[in-house]
Scaffold this motif. Structure first.
Motif, PDB file in Angstrom:
ATOM      1  N   ALA A  94      16.140 -23.434 -29.316  1.00  0.00           N
ATOM      2  CA  ALA A  94      15.455 -24.470 -28.544  1.00  0.00           C
ATOM      3  C   ALA A  94      14.192 -23.684 -28.922  1.00  0.00           C
ATOM      4  O   ALA A  94      13.207 -23.188 -29.428  1.00  0.00           O
ATOM      5  CB  ALA A  94      15.568 -22.842 -27.319  1.00  0.00           C
ATOM      6  N   ARG A 129      14.580 -28.261 -25.816  1.00  0.00           N
ATOM      7  CA  ARG A 129      13.222 -27.726 -26.089  1.00  0.00           C
ATOM      8  C   ARG A 129      12.813 -26.999 -25.186  1.00  0.00           C
ATOM      9  O   ARG A 129      13.487 -26.619 -24.256  1.00  0.00           O
ATOM     10  CB  ARG A 129      12.165 -28.714 -25.071  1.00  0.00           C
ATOM     11  CG  ARG A 129      10.857 -29.133 -24.918  1.00  0.00           C
ATOM     12  CD  ARG A 129      10.436 -30.761 -24.609  1.00  0.00           C
ATOM     13  NE  ARG A 129      11.571 -31.391 -23.548  1.00  0.00           N
ATOM     14  CZ  ARG A 129      10.897 -31.378 -22.153  1.00  0.00           C
ATOM     15  NH1 ARG A 129       9.736 -30.439 -21.819  1.00  0.00           N
ATOM     16  NH2 ARG A 129      11.286 -31.447 -21.307  1.00  0.00           N
ATOM     17  N   SER A 130      11.850 -26.484 -25.910  1.00  0.00           N
ATOM     18  CA  SER A 130      11.163 -24.695 -25.241  1.00  0.00           C
ATOM     19  C   SER A 130      10.193 -24.708 -25.715  1.00  0.00           C
ATOM     20  O   SER A 130       9.237 -25.078 -25.935  1.00  0.00           O
ATOM     21  CB  SER A 130      12.165 -23.313 -26.013  1.00  0.00           C
ATOM     22  OG  SER A 130      12.091 -22.114 -25.383  1.00  0.00           O
ATOM     23  N   ARG A 131       9.071 -22.925 -24.970  1.00  0.00           N
ATOM     24  CA  ARG A 131       7.974 -23.450 -24.927  1.00  0.00           C
ATOM     25  C   ARG A 131       7.479 -22.505 -26.861  1.00  0.00           C
ATOM     26  O   ARG A 131       6.541 -22.940 -26.832  1.00  0.00           O
ATOM     27  CB  ARG A 131       6.916 -21.879 -23.577  1.00  0.00           C
ATOM     28  CG  ARG A 131       6.714 -23.328 -22.407  1.00  0.00           C
ATOM     29  CD  ARG A 131       5.777 -22.495 -22.081  1.00  0.00           C
ATOM     30  NE  ARG A 131       6.815 -21.475 -20.923  1.00  0.00           N
ATOM     31  CZ  ARG A 131       5.844 -20.694 -20.342  1.00  0.00           C
ATOM     32  NH1 ARG A 131       4.775 -20.220 -20.441  1.00  0.00           N
ATOM     33  NH2 ARG A 131       6.908 -19.785 -19.102  1.00  0.00           N
ATOM     34  N   GLN A 134      12.841 -19.890 -30.114  1.00  0.00           N
ATOM     35  CA  GLN A 134      14.354 -19.311 -29.762  1.00  0.00           C
ATOM     36  C   GLN A 134      15.868 -19.787 -30.211  1.00  0.00           C
ATOM     37  O   GLN A 134      16.179 -21.253 -30.279  1.00  0.00           O
ATOM     38  CB  GLN A 134      14.603 -18.584 -28.643  1.00  0.00           C
ATOM     39  CG  GLN A 134      13.895 -18.812 -27.953  1.00  0.00           C
ATOM     40  CD  GLN A 134      14.228 -17.504 -26.775  1.00  0.00           C
ATOM     41  OE1 GLN A 134      15.352 -18.002 -25.753  1.00  0.00           O
ATOM     42  NE2 GLN A 134      13.290 -17.157 -25.426  1.00  0.00           N
TER      43      GLN A 134
ATOM     44  N   ILE B  53      17.443 -24.225 -19.877  1.00  0.00           N
ATOM     45  CA  ILE B  53      16.723 -23.415 -19.652  1.00  0.00           C
ATOM     46  C   ILE B  53      14.728 -24.153 -18.848  1.00  0.00           C
ATOM     47  O   ILE B  53      14.583 -24.371 -18.331  1.00  0.00           O
ATOM     48  CB  ILE B  53      15.570 -23.709 -21.462  1.00  0.00           C
ATOM     49  CG1 ILE B  53      16.747 -23.912 -22.249  1.00  0.00           C
ATOM     50  CG2 ILE B  53      14.184 -24.164 -21.919  1.00  0.00           C
ATOM     51  CD1 ILE B  53      16.072 -24.297 -23.905  1.00  0.00           C
ATOM     52  N   SER B 130      11.930 -12.275 -23.223  1.00  0.00           N
ATOM     53  CA  SER B 130      11.696 -13.698 -24.027  1.00  0.00           C
ATOM     54  C   SER B 130      10.281 -13.834 -22.985  1.00  0.00           C
ATOM     55  O   SER B 130      10.521 -13.203 -21.763  1.00  0.00           O
ATOM     56  CB  SER B 130      12.762 -14.699 -23.331  1.00  0.00           C
ATOM     57  OG  SER B 130      12.072 -16.141 -22.917  1.00  0.00           O
ATOM     58  N   SER B 132       9.539 -17.102 -21.137  1.00  0.00           N
ATOM     59  CA  SER B 132      10.769 -18.082 -19.909  1.00  0.00           C
ATOM     60  C   SER B 132      11.559 -16.791 -19.822  1.00  0.00           C
ATOM     61  O   SER B 132      12.321 -17.085 -20.531  1.00  0.00           O
ATOM     62  CB  SER B 132      10.058 -19.091 -19.570  1.00  0.00           C
ATOM     63  OG  SER B 132      10.290 -19.491 -20.829  1.00  0.00           O
ATOM     64  N   GLN B 134      15.886 -18.109 -19.829  1.00  0.00           N
ATOM     65  CA  GLN B 134      16.471 -19.288 -20.603  1.00  0.00           C
ATOM     66  C   GLN B 134      18.010 -18.414 -20.243  1.00  0.00           C
ATOM     67  O   GLN B 134      17.757 -17.222 -21.175  1.00  0.00           O
ATOM     68  CB  GLN B 134      16.183 -19.327 -22.735  1.00  0.00           C
ATOM     69  CG  GLN B 134      14.896 -20.004 -22.838  1.00  0.00           C
ATOM     70  CD  GLN B 134      14.922 -20.352 -23.941  1.00  0.00           C
ATOM     71  OE1 GLN B 134      15.975 -20.465 -24.173  1.00  0.00           O
ATOM     72  NE2 GLN B 134      13.341 -21.074 -24.629  1.00  0.00           N
ATOM     73  N   HIS B 136      21.805 -18.870 -22.206  1.00  0.00           N
ATOM     74  CA  HIS B 136      22.613 -19.551 -23.715  1.00  0.00           C
ATOM     75  C   HIS B 136      24.300 -19.203 -23.520  1.00  0.00           C
ATOM     76  O   HIS B 136      24.647 -18.127 -23.320  1.00  0.00           O
ATOM     77  CB  HIS B 136      22.261 -19.144 -25.038  1.00  0.00           C
ATOM     78  CG  HIS B 136      21.086 -19.566 -25.348  1.00  0.00           C
ATOM     79  ND1 HIS B 136      20.382 -21.338 -25.717  1.00  0.00           N
ATOM     80  CD2 HIS B 136      19.380 -19.207 -24.946  1.00  0.00           C
ATOM     81  CE1 HIS B 136      18.956 -21.795 -26.023  1.00  0.00           C
ATOM     82  NE2 HIS B 136      19.015 -21.004 -25.027  1.00  0.00           N
TER      83      HIS B 136
END
Lengths: 311, 311
Positions: A94, A129-131, A134, B53, B130, B132, B134, B136
């Motif tokens: 991500a 997509r991620s901020r 990871q 996410i 983290s 935000s 997420q 997985h």
């Protein structure tokens, strides 16, 4: 209101795991280095997953190759702790859209290099997509059916060992460690260990998990604990021993051996590996209690705890 | 300098995958809904992973149970697309320390409910800090050796089908869809399909992947494409057909059937499921080219593309 910070990582996992029934084809569920599931034939499957999160597991100084190395090294270390043979991996990446394509390629170069050295094959994953960056790695390994090394199994009188040296990993080792895959398989295949795990959250914290699952205690010989040179280089007012007990991310193996096999193990180990393996203590009957024994034989409760996320 | 935004998701994956040799025990590597690996015995293993996410796959309006449902639903849909039987899953949760423990428990309640319905057993995972939220999810499934349905395999003349209806998933279905596990297994076990995949990035985009891997083209009958009521409710100036072609997150199955089996399939399907299954077009020789055919029989190139991360 309880949050992850106030409740903590382990209590949260314990509560979640308790609600999940474990069916017959699962030998080891939540709570060990990897899950062990049965499969028709001669091998059990090992399943494990580890996150690698920017700002938590690595920072801006880490090179992309180091990031890839660490992401794969973490799951390999889990498989090593069960005595497993690495088989396949998937990686979810991500990342922010502004991330350079070259950076992702370099991360994969780090992944590929370490994975290839241990026979782990990347067969899939996902890119999203991620901020922040990871990586989440999922790995499958195998062991001959019923032979996986576990955290449960240590008995009073067993001798406690650790590979390599501990502490100060943040000075560099945490990005460049070599997972002890060969050593873990050798220990498991030779029938040496009664319990085994890898040290990711610090010797003191991880040993407590092993003791808890085995229903035993331990006396650690403080002077025998192998402190890494890096543990001495950290001049933050804490001793090298404290770093060795608490720092985490050593990715060494911690295991116990029956007292009658200990001498033979040490001799066989010396013939097989250059890596050192140190006798650091003994398993006791004092359930879940960890003592430090100093050079005069004085015992005191070990105050050190391992790393916990959210705290 | 190329970034993920400028290079795009698929080109990045293609470049990374090309550098990775595929060993003999891997039947299907990167590029299908799940990897297929050989294992001694009567079954192949299916391995898949999907991220979920915050801000990308769900927003602040989603309930924790919906988040858990969607996280598990995505991997189940991948296994369904291969005709697989779900076996085990691991979940990595990355969350801010301020997250309420109750929220994580509710997410797992959503996970548990959908997983249990399809026989998927959670055996591990990880919880880490983290910025935000997420999730997985990694899942293992199985199929009888050599029988996994793939994206590759469609031949000119094959009839193209889709389950359920498409478009407007963002109005709610994307958080509440039922993965087509039973249907996928039935299609695979009956030997009906020449190729199959799930629709996660929109019919037009995903069909292009199937065509590309099979080395064929397709004529889509525009009037036959089953548009969901939600696709008509989105009043954004785009037609329901455009939504059905482009929206993504339908998690329906897209598959092809040999022309001589098509009538028998339709009859057997009607006897087995209440869910609809619609004939939407035909596979052609025009390599990787997708045409839309209107009710007058006029063909034009389909301009629609699927969802791409980073763009």
């Amino acid at each position: 209101v309880k949050t992850l910070r106030t409740q903590g990582e382990w209590e949260t996992i314990r509560k979640l795991a308790g609600r999940w029934p474990v069916p017959k084809n699962v030998r080891v569920g939540i709570g060990d280095d990897a899950a062990v599931v049965k499969w028709p034939g001669r091998h059990d499957l090992l399943l494990t997953s580890d996150p690698l999160i920017e700002g938590v597991h690595f920072d801006a100084q880490a090179t992309p190759r180091q990031i890839g190395h660490k992401a794969i090294g973490r799951v390999l270390s889990d498989l090593a702790a069960m005595g497993g043979e690495p088989m396949w991996a998937l990686i979810n990446v991500a990342a922010p859209p502004r991330t350079k394509a070259r950076r992702i390629e370099e991360i994969y170069a780090g992944v590929r290099r370490l994975a290839a050295r241990h026979g782990l094959v990347l067969v899939g994953g996902d890119l999203a997509r991620s901020r922040s960056l990871q990586l989440h790695v999922f790995a499958v390994g195998r062991v001959p059916a019923g032979t996986a090394a576990r955290r449960r199994g240590s008995r009073p009188g067993d001798v406690l060992y650790v590979t390599g040296s501990l502490g100060g990993s943040r000075l560099g080792k945490h990005l460049a460690f070599e997972p002890r895959v060969r050593e873990g398989r050798w220990l498991r295949a030779g029938g040496w260990v009664t319990a085994m795990m890898d040290i990711s959250d610090g010797l003191a914290g991880d040993l407590r998990h092993l003791l808890g699952q085995s229903g035993v205690g331990a006396d650690l010989q403080a002077a025998r604990i192998p402190c890494a040179p890096a543990a001495r280089r950290l001049r933050d007012g804490r001793s090298a021993l404290t770093h060795a007990l608490c720092d985490g991310e050593d990715f060494e193996l911690l295991f116990t051996v029956g007292p009658r096999k200990a001498a033979a193990l040490e001799s066989a180990w010396a013939g097989a590996f250059r890596l050192k393996c140190t006798r650091i203590g003994v398993i006791t009957r004092s359930r879940s209690t960890l003592y430090l024994v100093d050079e005069c034989g004085v015992k005191r409760r070990c105050p050190a705890r391992g790393f916990e996320h959210f705290r």
